[in-house]
Write an enzyme that holds these catalytic residues in place. Structure first.
Site, PDB file in Angstrom:
ATOM      1  N   HIS A 307       0.895  -7.425   8.453  1.00  0.00           N
ATOM      2  CA  HIS A 307       2.357  -7.315   8.518  1.00  0.00           C
ATOM      3  C   HIS A 307       2.715  -5.839   8.501  1.00  0.00           C
ATOM      4  O   HIS A 307       2.039  -5.040   7.844  1.00  0.00           O
ATOM      5  CB  HIS A 307       2.981  -8.015   7.300  1.00  0.00           C
ATOM      6  CG  HIS A 307       4.431  -8.291   7.457  1.00  0.00           C
ATOM      7  ND1 HIS A 307       5.388  -7.331   7.231  1.00  0.00           N
ATOM      8  CD2 HIS A 307       5.086  -9.391   7.875  1.00  0.00           C
ATOM      9  CE1 HIS A 307       6.582  -7.852   7.465  1.00  0.00           C
ATOM     10  NE2 HIS A 307       6.431  -9.098   7.868  1.00  0.00           N
ATOM     11  N   ASP A 365       3.657 -16.675   8.818  1.00  0.00           N
ATOM     12  CA  ASP A 365       3.287 -17.574   9.920  1.00  0.00           C
ATOM     13  C   ASP A 365       1.970 -18.301   9.679  1.00  0.00           C
ATOM     14  O   ASP A 365       1.656 -19.264  10.377  1.00  0.00           O
ATOM     15  CB  ASP A 365       3.191 -16.769  11.221  1.00  0.00           C
ATOM     16  CG  ASP A 365       4.546 -16.239  11.627  1.00  0.00           C
ATOM     17  OD1 ASP A 365       4.724 -15.003  11.668  1.00  0.00           O
ATOM     18  OD2 ASP A 365       5.446 -17.064  11.854  1.00  0.00           O
TER      19      ASP A 365
END
Ligand code: SDX
Length: 440
Positions: A307, A365
């Site tokens: 991320h 996700d």
């Protein structure tokens, strides 16, 4: 003493004292707006890794500590106690609603869930197997052709009505995408159902067989929508703000953010995670895929890992992982083998130096796809679900940007690395002017 940073241009000896601001939380920021005027220089920050693009009071996240707050409320508490519709109100208006405010908000949303019948006809213009995100982007952008009576971006009532329309209509547009792809008749919003129940009814009810809502599935989906509702100045939200700064209409701005979210590196990752887990297929193949993910010459990346901001476990992933466990106990539709591959892959990666050194942890996700699979949401609809949830964040960020007195059109600059100035050369001076034309 005023908080400033002095930047000295050693080439010219010129210097500038840049103001420094401290927000409620987070790193202090250096205001470099006067840099070009005073030193004739730009800043270079590809991917905006260290650039604060705006002031915002909506969402705060701390990547090192794995903290996520919506209007100051920890995501863990909202996940446990709130609903997606209540979170929409919070993101839009900054406070949790009173009981009366919530009833009024729910009523306003319910009365705006229907999509104009002429717009539903335009679904027929898409192939049955079009990716639903292509339809979502198109239909969302086209909303401005039906609701243009309230698109004065300087009118607070128009802004509020547009926000209600976006939140009200997204589930309908999304469910219609699914029905279009399976060739089933569209199911219209049912006024007597709650927001998430209504979405699932529009998705799964069928003219020839009854559809029974599963409260556990409804709660799981409501949780997923809460966790995906907003996330500071991510790529999709920054797109919405940039389009909004040009005074594009809000439906066009949301469609632009949706197109950005579709990217595999962004919101498209939840679908990519399931493709990856299916590609791995068996726990015995995990080590080989981990090896590929680390190989720079191999384009394979561990989808759902890493991320830009979180250099710790994404707090949303922790919540979703637990929800996955709960669903495993309660719903036999959860794909156990896929979930086991996901947990084993996570375990191995989190012990691997490559991922630890780069602080690559599972993100939102990584597990959300497994829950969506358990809810029998078709794979191509995963990013659509993300877009439905994030529409609340997008329109809240758009509202904040549009009503900001300092608003100006976004217009980044560049470091030019092209050719020096040169004069036009006639074709005869550019090289051979006779050539044997191939296949002539
Ligand atoms: C979302 O911004 C947001 O808030 C987004 C989001 C939201 O709610 O809006 O949180 C939603 O988009 C989550 C992210 C979903 N995307 C993925 O899961 C796709 C896989 N992840 C990567 O593509 C990547 O991690 C990004 C795009 C998410 C972040 O990329 P960065 O910050 O630009 O990191 P990087 O590419 O500079 O990587 C740093 C290093 C590199 O190796 P080195 O050059 O240092 O040797 O880490 C490696 C990268 O190669 N790396 C990975 C990796 N992610 C980064 N290696 C293997 N697998 C990965 N997934």
């Amino acid at each position: 003493m005023k908080d400033t940073v002095t930047i000295i241009d050693n080439a010219t000896g010129k210097q500038i004292d840049c103001p420094v601001y401290q927000g409620t939380y987070g790193p202090r920021v250096i205001d470099t707006q006067a840099l070009y005027k005073k030193l004739g220089m730009f800043t270079l920050d590809p991917g905006f890794v260290t650039t604060a693009s705006c002031r915002s009071a909506i969402t705060y996240l701390d990547g090192e500590e794995g903290i996520l707050l919506y209007r100051g409320y920890p995501i863990e508490q909202l996940a446990e106690h709130s609903t997606y519709l209540e979170v929409c109100y919070l993101l839009l208006y900054g406070e949790l609603p009173t009981a009366i405010q919530m009833l009024e908000f729910e009523e306003a949303i319910k009365t705006r869930q229907l999509v104009h019948e002429h717009l539903t006809r335009s679904y027929a213009g898409y192939r049955y197997d079009a990716h639903p995100m292509s339809i979502m982007v198109g239909i969302t952008g086209a909303l401005s052709s039906y609701y243009h009576e309230a698109l004065d971006i300087n009118d607070p009532d128009d802004r509020d009505l547009t926000a209600i329309r976006i939140i009200g209509k997204m589930p309908t547009i999304a469910a219609h995408c699914h029905k279009h792809s399976v060739g089933h008749p569209f199911v219209y919003p049912n006024y007597s159902l709650g927001y998430v129940e209504n979405f699932m009814n529009m998705m799964f009810s069928h003219p020839s067989r009854p559809y029974e809502l599963n409260p556990k599935a409804v709660r799981a989906l409501d949780l997923l929508l809460i966790l995906h509702a907003d996330h500071e100045q991510n790529a999709g939200t920054s797109t919405v703000r940039l389009a909004g700064s040009a005074e594009a209409n809000p439906f066009a701005c949301i469609a632009a953010g949706m197109a950005t979210l579709w990217g595999r590196a962004h919101g498209g990752a939840n679908e990519a995670v399931i493709h990856m887990l299916n590609q791995i297929g068996d726990r015995k193949n995990i080590l080989n895929f981990i090896k590929r993910a680390k190989d720079k010459s191999d384009p394979f990346r561990l989808m759902g890992f890493g991320h830009r901001v979180y250099k710790n476990y994404d707090p949303r992933a922790k919540i979703i992982r637990e929800a996955c466990h709960d669903l495993l106990q309660e719903m036999d539709t959860v794909d156990q083998p896929l979930f086991e591959i996901a947990m084993e892959l996570e375990r191995i990666a989190l012990e691997d130096e490559y991922f630890l050194k780069r602080k690559l942890y599972p993100n939102v996700d990584y597990y959300s796809g497994i829950i969506l699979k358990a809810l029998e949401i078709p794979l191509p609809m995963y990013t659509v679900m993300f877009a439905v949830a994030r529409s609340a964040g997008w329109i809240s960020q758009w509202m904040e940007m549009i009503s900001d007195a300092d608003r100006r059109i976004g217009r980044p600059r560049q470091l030019y690395t092209g050719p020096v100035r040169r004069d036009y050369a006639p074709v005869e001076l550019r090289g051979p002017i006779t050539a044997v034309l191939r296949n002539s």
